[in-house]
Design an enzyme around this catalytic site. Structure first.
Site, PDB file in Angstrom:
ATOM      1  N   CYS A  12       0.680  -1.116   0.223  1.00  0.00           N
ATOM      2  CA  CYS A  12       0.085   0.011  -0.119  1.00  0.00           C
ATOM      3  C   CYS A  12       0.901   1.141  -0.026  1.00  0.00           C
ATOM      4  O   CYS A  12       0.412   2.131  -0.536  1.00  0.00           O
ATOM      5  CB  CYS A  12      -0.920   0.215   1.186  1.00  0.00           C
ATOM      6  N   ASP A  31      11.485   3.583   5.260  1.00  0.00           N
ATOM      7  CA  ASP A  31      11.179   2.303   5.021  1.00  0.00           C
ATOM      8  C   ASP A  31      12.448   1.480   5.495  1.00  0.00           C
ATOM      9  O   ASP A  31      13.556   1.923   5.189  1.00  0.00           O
ATOM     10  CB  ASP A  31      10.746   1.745   3.484  1.00  0.00           C
ATOM     11  N   TYR A 189      -1.216 -10.244  14.802  1.00  0.00           N
ATOM     12  CA  TYR A 189      -1.415  -8.833  13.789  1.00  0.00           C
ATOM     13  C   TYR A 189      -2.575  -7.726  14.248  1.00  0.00           C
ATOM     14  O   TYR A 189      -2.359  -6.712  14.332  1.00  0.00           O
ATOM     15  CB  TYR A 189      -1.426  -9.165  12.374  1.00  0.00           C
ATOM     16  N   HIS A 190      -3.638  -8.321  14.106  1.00  0.00           N
ATOM     17  CA  HIS A 190      -4.758  -7.568  14.330  1.00  0.00           C
ATOM     18  C   HIS A 190      -4.685  -7.048  15.793  1.00  0.00           C
ATOM     19  O   HIS A 190      -5.187  -5.986  16.058  1.00  0.00           O
ATOM     20  CB  HIS A 190      -6.179  -8.266  14.218  1.00  0.00           C
ATOM     21  N   GLN A 216      -8.889  -0.458   7.674  1.00  0.00           N
ATOM     22  CA  GLN A 216      -8.848  -0.670   6.117  1.00  0.00           C
ATOM     23  C   GLN A 216      -9.615  -2.156   6.125  1.00  0.00           C
ATOM     24  O   GLN A 216      -9.465  -2.883   6.760  1.00  0.00           O
ATOM     25  CB  GLN A 216      -7.423  -0.619   5.602  1.00  0.00           C
ATOM     26  N   ARG A 249      -5.151 -13.427  -4.584  1.00  0.00           N
ATOM     27  CA  ARG A 249      -4.956 -14.906  -4.655  1.00  0.00           C
ATOM     28  C   ARG A 249      -5.857 -15.601  -5.546  1.00  0.00           C
ATOM     29  O   ARG A 249      -5.392 -16.505  -6.404  1.00  0.00           O
ATOM     30  CB  ARG A 249      -4.754 -15.459  -3.237  1.00  0.00           C
TER      31      ARG A 249
END
Lengths: 403, 403
Positions: A12, A31, A189-190, A216, A249
């Site tokens: 993104c 980054d 992660y969440h 998102q 995918r």
């Protein structure tokens, strides 16, 4: 506007950096190239051949005339360098994508769980403390996830944008209170994004930082008007079991003649957004920051919801693929309904790019063009939510001949 | 029971370790001695002369006949050693005190904010992942804080124990939902405990870890039946502006003839617990773990609430001290009411030790005995919640002559 894009080399972040640059903003990418290094670790590559970051930035300047800065910096561990960069650039807006962003990777093993927490929490917190310490009044736009809300919690009510008003019983009768939507993360992660939310609330309240948190949906698509200007600007396309997102995918699988991999019944309903809308939403968000003293502004950055099985069937119908039902490596409900409010982005001018055969075909063509780069042994998801959960064998061991 | 006490060399951890050892549990202390090192950094010492950890453990074995183990280990950074220790000891219960625990220190400067988050989040998360990775089925008892709830949020309703049931509007009418009490942390330290809560919820749900979170009030008192058996077993007594807690500070101030330092109006109402009850609560908690699959059990570990000014007046009256009203270095409400539920500990057999002249006098005597160790320049709070907030000058520059 002077904008720093943290994680600006990622899926993104890269198209966002180019979009903002194209729109006349002065962009600096920060980054540590961690996403590329995780590719090395997982022994997999983006389906699309992405170029080294300095090369792609050079090409962008060539084709657009706009310079984009780049600093290789680890937000989680290089605090002093972060401060120095902030003081040099004095950004007016900061877009924060710099977190490990794959749920399966975050559940893969102990190392990846710990890395996801250590990296994401420290990156976010270092940024918040650096803004306080330097007094730089940049608005911060953070990429959160719809997954902070979980699924099915609020009954038939659509998921609100961050906050909801509930009634709390007291001895003197019920009182109304606005609360941050309760956190129901489905992976480590969440979970890190729910931790981010609490840090944002605190620093907005205590220090008056201006923060927007974008929850998102699942991003699909690959190219934007900017990344498609030169092949060397091409965006990542992740197809592997850890980083690949469901619709992309399916498109890749259809393109190479692999069955579409549906986990469980496919009854999971999820929110989606096309990468072209992601980049637009980011600019809308940096143009509409909250005021100092406001609580963090939360916007749901998604345009539509779909059942996974419906998506599989649509791709199968249009492109003539089979569907394979595989064991679900995640601990989640087999089926859920989902309605989501996204009124704020619509009111701020977003014109949603919704699912269409044309866009699906565009995705399939990208996948077909680079089909020879696919390693079929990386397709099946093998990161399980608890040790011992069943996973499927490879469905395809050699790349099928060109259709 | 085999019990690991993480942070077992600290103010709550040490008396807990001895209490559990005295009660026949097989105790191993895990501690990186960070609390002692922060004393070095702040150029201050415990009012009471605490002995090196190995010495105090040796003395305990001498006086009690019980051996206590000790491993110097940094939970936040030495994950592999943590796993090795877990596999060697195979604890049945783990008590987790191993977090930076002072709100003022957590707001002192950028370094201490970052340290508090980096240390506390990683210590807790490493422990959770290590339990998952090793499969050791120990119940985990964590020291949280009443500060996760904030003050004044729930109107006249007493603060519940962790969870509350609210009504959520939907198109089909209101539905009831049990939620974790919304997080309203007042400092970076308190914020880390709200992050811990979300990590506990996730790991209890995903991995079936059995977790109890104790939301503790402000601890006062110094000695327990165990720490008072030999002077070399004496517990810490923090009196400085960062680590000293309000009631113990008043006792120290009264003992040395320093005005009692009240911030703002003193209208803040807070929850309290005596250190003798802390240690009892911990044993009750390890004896009553939740079941695998349960959500984390949350208990409010406090026995009474008091307005800060009322405490100051009580101490001033009993011990003949003055009160000084100083600028409040914190961002918090000037005044608040507070009612708290603690039904669970009462039902599980806790007999509260409440404020009494006898206990206050005991505290004053401890402070008086070691008064010569006080550095008056460390008494006024100087860690402010936002840069530029006003602080007071020292009220006393030389230790007053013995009263």
């Amino acid at each position: 506007m002077r904008v720093m894009v943290l994680g600006g080399d990622g899926f993104c972040g890269w198209p966002t950096s180019l979009y903002l640059s194209d729109r006349g903003h002065e962009v600096t990418i920060i980054d540590n190239l961690s996403r590329r290094k995780i590719d090395v670790e997982l022994e997999v590559e983006s389906l699309t051949p992405i170029r080294p970051v300095s090369e792609r930035i050079g090409v962008w300047e060539e084709v657009s005339g706009h310079a984009v800065g780049f600093v290789n910096l680890d937000l989680a561990t290089e605090y002093d360098r972060l401060v120095a960069v902030l003081e040099k650039i004095r950004p007016e807006a900061i877009v924060h994508f710099a977190e490990q962003r794959a749920a399966p990777y975050s559940m893969r093993n102990t190392h990846t769980k710990r890395y996801t927490v250590d990296n994401n929490v420290r990156a976010t917190h270092n940024l918040l403390t650096a803004l306080v310490a330097t007094g730089i009044d940049a608005s911060l736009v953070h990429l959160g996830t719809m997954g902070v809300y979980g699924y099915g919690w609020s009954g038939s009510a659509p998921i609100p944008e961050g906050y909801l008003t509930v009634k709390v019983p007291t001895p003197d009768g019920e009182i109304e209170r606005e609360i941050l939507h309760p956190a129901n993360p489905g992976s480590v992660y969440h979970m890190t994004k729910t931790l981010d939310q609490l840090m944002f609330s605190f620093y907005a309240k205590n220090d008056g930082l201006r923060i927007t948190d974008l929850h998102q949906g699942i991003v699909w698509g690959t190219q934007t008007d900017q990344t498609s200007r030169d092949e060397r600007l091409i965006n990542r396309f992740d197809y592997d079991g850890d980083y690949g997102t469901v619709l992309n995918r399916f498109l890749m699988q259809a393109a190479i003649g692999h069955p579409l991999t549906v986990h469980g019944t496919g009854g999971q309903t999820r929110a989606f957004i096309h990468i072209r809308d992601t980049v637009r939403c980011i600019e809308i968000a940096i143009n509409n920051p909250p005021l100092a003293g406001d609580k963090p502004r939360v916007l749901n950055q998604m345009t539509e919801t779909h059942r996974v099985l419906d998506l599989a069937k649509m791709v199968a119908d249009v492109m003539g693929a089979d569907i394979a039902y595989l064991p679900n490596p995640r601990r989640e409900a087999d089926e859920n309904d989902l309605a989501v409010r996204n009124d704020q982005f619509l009111a701020l001018g977003l014109k949603p790019t919704t699912l269409s055969e044309g866009l699906l075909e565009e995705g399939r063509l990208v996948a077909a063009r680079y089909r020879d780069r696919v390693d079929p042994s990386k397709i099946v998801c093998r990161s399980v939510w608890r040790a011992g959960m069943e996973t499927a064998d490879d469905l395809v061991t050699e790349l099928p001949a060109q259709a």
